[in-house]
Design an enzyme around this catalytic site. Structure first.
Site, mmCIF file in Angstrom:
data_model
loop_
_atom_site.group_PDB
_atom_site.id
_atom_site.type_symbol
_atom_site.label_atom_id
_atom_site.label_comp_id
_atom_site.label_asym_id
_atom_site.label_seq_id
_atom_site.Cartn_x
_atom_site.Cartn_y
_atom_site.Cartn_z
ATOM 1 N N CYS A 61 -43.388 -0.757 -4.826
ATOM 2 C CA CYS A 61 -43.994 -1.557 -3.702
ATOM 3 C C CYS A 61 -44.736 -2.776 -3.948
ATOM 4 O O CYS A 61 -45.907 -2.423 -4.516
ATOM 5 C CB CYS A 61 -44.634 -0.461 -2.480
ATOM 6 S SG CYS A 61 -45.111 -1.363 -1.026
ATOM 7 N N CYS A 100 -48.686 -2.037 -2.359
ATOM 8 C CA CYS A 100 -49.403 -0.850 -2.804
ATOM 9 C C CYS A 100 -49.211 -0.296 -4.038
ATOM 10 O O CYS A 100 -49.765 0.729 -4.713
ATOM 11 C CB CYS A 100 -49.483 0.231 -1.515
ATOM 12 S SG CYS A 100 -47.992 1.141 -1.456
ATOM 13 N N CYS A 121 -42.092 1.732 3.290
ATOM 14 C CA CYS A 121 -43.153 2.214 2.488
ATOM 15 C C CYS A 121 -44.138 3.489 3.028
ATOM 16 O O CYS A 121 -44.691 3.065 4.221
ATOM 17 C CB CYS A 121 -43.994 1.437 1.838
ATOM 18 S SG CYS A 121 -45.019 2.326 0.435
ATOM 19 N N CYS A 170 -48.103 2.197 2.631
ATOM 20 C CA CYS A 170 -48.586 1.077 3.189
ATOM 21 C C CYS A 170 -47.625 0.563 4.461
ATOM 22 O O CYS A 170 -48.224 -0.384 5.237
ATOM 23 C CB CYS A 170 -48.811 -0.065 2.267
ATOM 24 S SG CYS A 170 -47.299 -1.042 1.641
ATOM 25 N N CYS A 213 -30.651 -1.339 0.867
ATOM 26 C CA CYS A 213 -30.594 -2.910 0.622
ATOM 27 C C CYS A 213 -32.237 -3.334 0.794
ATOM 28 O O CYS A 213 -32.681 -3.427 2.088
ATOM 29 C CB CYS A 213 -29.776 -3.583 1.581
ATOM 30 S SG CYS A 213 -29.433 -5.279 1.533
#
Length: 160
Positions: free
Chosen positions: A77, A80, A125, A128, A148
């Protein structure tokens, strides 16, 4: 419209039961949450990353260098640094966005998105809350799923 406003609107219409199912093969509650103010996110992220991760924007297709990434490694990510996917989970979907058939366990939380009128499964996520993309049922085996992902929402870490 922000995610918060969308969720309030959905709740007002009695659609709240369609919000916040878990995805990714594990309980996302094991991930320590990261909560920052908009000002802190704007310091941490580029404008494009902020638009996608915090405002649920979408990057233009075929613009991410990660779409053609073929090396061994992990995708994290961009908000984070939580590891989300391995290179083995990636496939060429032909859509113009990095696509994956599965995720690491417990790294995403899902919600239902009605931005295009019909419902789509959006994933965020688990650490975060950053928006990454949508899940479709047209992926390859073993899952039949296609995650996607906006490339700008990811960082890639190569492994030798």
């Amino acid at each position: 419209m922000t995610r918060r406003n969308l969720l309030a609107l959905l709740s007002a219409f009695g659609l709240a039961p369609y919000i916040s199912a878990f995805e990714g093969g594990g309980a996302a509650t094991s991930v320590e949450p990261l909560k920052l103010s908009d000002a802190e996110w704007k310091k941490r992220l580029t404008p494009a990353q902020f638009d996608v991760l915090r405002l649920a924007g979408t990057e233009r297709p075929h613009t991410s260098p990660l779409n053609g990434e073929k090396r061994n490694g992990r995708y994290h990510c961009a908000g984070c640094d939580l590891a989300l996917f391995t290179a083995d989970m990636k496939f060429d979907s032909g859509t113009g966005w990095p696509s994956f058939h599965s995720t690491l366990p417990g790294v995403f939380v899902t919600s239902t998105d009605f931005k295009l009128i019909w419902p789509r499964t959006e994933y965020h996520c688990a650490r975060c809350g950053g928006h990454h993309g949508h899940i479709f049922d047209d992926g390859p085996a073993p899952t039949g799923k296609r995650y996607c992902n906006n490339g700008v929402a990811l960082t890639f870490k190569a492994v030798a």
